[in-house]
Design an enzyme around this catalytic site. Structure first.
Site, PDB file in Angstrom:
ATOM      1  N   THR A 153      -1.612   7.698  -7.458  1.00 23.80           N
ATOM      2  CA  THR A 153      -0.736   8.414  -6.511  1.00 23.80           C
ATOM      3  C   THR A 153      -0.111   9.585  -7.268  1.00 23.80           C
ATOM      4  OG1 THR A 153       1.050   6.826  -6.936  1.00 23.80           O
ATOM      5  CG2 THR A 153      -0.260   6.491  -4.951  1.00 23.80           C
ATOM      6  N   LYS A 179      -2.533   1.591 -11.913  1.00 24.87           N
ATOM      7  CA  LYS A 179      -1.913   2.849 -11.514  1.00 24.87           C
ATOM      8  C   LYS A 179      -0.405   2.667 -11.530  1.00 24.87           C
ATOM      9  CE  LYS A 179      -0.647   3.847  -7.888  1.00 24.87           C
ATOM     10  NZ  LYS A 179       0.737   3.940  -7.399  1.00 24.87           N
ATOM     11  N   THR A 190       2.734  -5.741 -12.387  1.00 22.88           N
ATOM     12  CA  THR A 190       2.919  -4.310 -12.180  1.00 22.88           C
ATOM     13  C   THR A 190       2.489  -3.881 -10.792  1.00 22.88           C
ATOM     14  OG1 THR A 190       2.471  -2.162 -13.094  1.00 22.88           O
ATOM     15  CG2 THR A 190       0.613  -3.648 -12.893  1.00 22.88           C
ATOM     16  N   GLU A 276       6.503   8.760 -13.624  1.00 22.64           N
ATOM     17  CA  GLU A 276       6.672  10.010 -12.884  1.00 22.64           C
ATOM     18  C   GLU A 276       7.483  11.031 -13.671  1.00 22.64           C
ATOM     19  OE1 GLU A 276       6.145   8.755  -8.219  1.00 22.64           O
ATOM     20  OE2 GLU A 276       8.140   8.639  -9.090  1.00 22.64           O
ATOM     21  N   ASN A 402      10.273  12.879  -6.579  1.00 21.55           N
ATOM     22  CA  ASN A 402      10.824  11.891  -5.659  1.00 21.55           C
ATOM     23  C   ASN A 402      11.756  12.458  -4.607  1.00 21.55           C
ATOM     24  OD1 ASN A 402       9.618   9.353  -6.417  1.00 21.55           O
ATOM     25  ND2 ASN A 402      10.446   9.897  -8.419  1.00 21.55           N
TER      26      ASN A 402
END
Lengths: 407, 407
Positions: A153, A179, A190, A276, A402
């Protein structure tokens, strides 16, 4: 144990594929399949979040009740979480479609989704994707890589790891993919990780090995403290290596566990390092703790601290924040006794001792904090237990990603 | 109860001052004093962090052992945390200096510090600052404001609140000031908050009122999840209002607690709304919980979620993250039964019902999320308990502030 290249297709008899299915993203791979030529023993661990995504509910049932599993269908873009009965019905339709195309029972099909919460899956596109996946599947390393790419993603790179051991003169392989990279603070396992092996091992023993290992691998990473609704680790063992069945309390089981741990730890660290917006992997190792659980809590508290993570991003040796994070972890200790070090690739410097700053060089500290892997070592001086946790720095890009994730 | 203007000088007999002392910052006020013309009954709550700053250790002793308190000396810039025995000796020297200048016992002097961890205080400049403060102190609202300004670090605005009640025909006042705005996730109390009152009340009853109130005020806010080493709330009651002494289980005690709560809640909300880098106050109210503790845990879990906070910054109605944060809070519930609302200044819209999205307008949701105070209402449908927590959004500026805080 030997590390090898590849991922979910490293072990014998496993095929994979990754294709474009336009689930939510356009012009990129967003559906993946793992398929085993023979039925697999299954083990799985799932999110501890009370709000569980539909695929988690589906997979839990398959892992617990089905005699075997043989395929995994994954989509990226939509998480199929908070989608009510309709969402669960789509899991069933996905499994039925795959079962029809692959010629296996629907109860042998596992499903996983990642992406935005609250949207329903475009089931016709999922079904079309499954047909493409079935046609594209192969047992090559390239096919494994395509699958690893398709489940991304906000990840910036695909994540695979594999290892090889010998059991009774027979080569046994374990490979996996996973991922991240946001909503990562796994509790039981996870976000999405898939591990395949050709080992001959019972479901019971595989489950035992997996449950013991997640505690020190996936459960020791955090990107943002948010435990996802979709966390899933699935392990499939198809027995095609043909080794003598692995038995409990033997050197062979130990070797298998070591290789499994290596694959899991590699995947977990990749997720943390590619959190991220991250620019660095942030590792904290606690030694000298009174108990193993204390060591885990302390190390995780440091890698979860927003202030410490921002300081790592700024390459700022603001070690007081590390002390602070140890202090609010819930574990008791004497701040006058503990010692703190920064570890670079080439050197280690002491930062804190006797309740105050050690006479370190700011320049040297900044240099270590500028490396792509930043390591903090804490000696609690209370015992001999150890644990390591992995996170990443907190950056502008985390906020950026985000603040507009849905748009 | 009536809200009034002002802060720590609102109550009778309290003086305050804020001056430039060049502790670490230049060209701004960075030391403050609160002084009472008569001895005060003291109550205090302090950080639960194992790593406690020297001033916390000093104040704990004063609050627990001294017969009374009469002055508070505060500096911004350096936290005097992780500074060993030397740091504690500086607390003692600070108190002695203030005692000499003000003509009171050193055991009646409280100290507080905020700023970077690990540096020693420049004690000569602290002592010079105390002389300036003593000369500048006054009982005016302006003096209170100067003190509130002097204790700021990354705060963008000073924070004061005050209230007035009548007890036995006599006006009683409570006023306070506080500072945030990073390392804010108080556990027992907030980073630095000072409340003064002229009420006649015993130490025992004051302590009872304070300890009960922090649970639903300071302990319900979070900026970044990092519980500071310096969290301190001090409440000083000098009895100069001359009211008949407040007794337990009376309407007068209730009135006092109500006013105290109003001041504390106002200060706590100001800290949350002015969290580092924040553009909005983010409030989450949980109703219909089975227990009060469940309501507190659930509401706090939402306002602490990095992903939710980033979505608020992006004005993005990504409500799945709220569900997710409720789900990993540790409280059990049925995701199919709970309901979720966004509340704006003028309207309330339902976002989630029956386990999935309600048919709301994205445009309306975005509008509410663009207000300076964003409110989420969650109905757990499990009982009648309620709690409210306050945080802020997660922004680029939070990262910026904390990546270079020391420089």
């Amino acid at each position: 144990m030997k590390r090898i290249t590849g991922g979910v297709t490293a072990a014998k008899g496993f095929q994979a594929a990754g294709v474009e299915a336009s689930i939510k993203y356009q012009n990129r791979k967003d559906m993946a399949m793992i398929y085993s030529q023979s039925p697999c023993v299954l083990a799985g661990t799932f999110t501890s979040n009370v709000v569980k995504a539909a695929p988690v509910l589906w997979d839990k049932k398959v892992v617990e009740e089905s005699p075997f599993g043989q395929a995994v269908i994954v989509n990226a873009g939509i998480a199929n979480a908070c989608t009510g009965k309709e969402g669960f019905a789509y899991c069933s339709r996905t499994a039925q479609k795959a079962a029809g195309v692959l010629g296996i029972p629907a109860e042998a099909v596992l499903v996983a989704s990642t992406g935005v919460i609250g949207m329903q899956l475009p089931i016709e596109r999922i079904e079309a994707g499954i047909e493409k996946l079935a046609g594209a599947r192969a047992d090559t390393e390239e096919a494994g890589t395509k699958a690893a790419e398709a489940i991304m993603t906000t990840d910036t790179r695909s994540k695979q790891a594999a290892a090889e051991i010998e059991i009774g003169g027979v080569k046994v392989r374990i490979g996996g993919m996973c991922k991240g990279s946001g909503m990562i603070h796994p509790n039981m396992c996870t976000m999405l990780a898939f591990v395949t092996t050709d080992a001959v091992i019972s479901k019971e023993l595989l489950t035992k090995a997996v449950k013991a290992d997640v505690i020190d691998t996936y459960n020791m990473i955090s990107v943002d403290g948010d435990t996802s609704t979709n966390d899933t680790l699935l392990v499939l063992a198809n027995g095609m290596a043909g080794n003598p069945e692995i038995q409990e309390d033997t050197p062979e089981f130990e070797a298998f566990c070591e290789a499994l741990h290596d694959v899991n730890e590699s995947l977990a660290k990749m997720m943390a390092g590619d959190g991220e917006g991250a620019t660095a992997l942030f590792e904290t190792k606690v030694v000298g703790a009174a108990t193993k659980e204390d060591a885990r809590i302390l190390s995780k508290s440091v890698i979860c601290s927003s202030l410490t993570k921002a300081a790592i991003y700024g390459h700022d040796a603001n070690w007081g924040r590390i002390l602070c994070a140890l202090g609010y972890s819930g574990v008791n200790f004497d701040p006058e006794k503990i010692e703190l070090f920064f570890e670079g690739k080439e050197n280690r410097i002491q930062i804190y001792k006797d309740g105050k700053a050690a006479p370190y060089s700011e320049e040297e500290a900044t240099k270590i904090l500028s490396e792509p892997e930043v390591r903090v070592l804490v000696d609690m001086k209370m015992g001999s237990e150890t644990a390591t946790a992995w996170g990443c720095d907190l950056t502008y890009d985390y906020v950026k990603i985000n603040a507009d994730y849905r748009s």
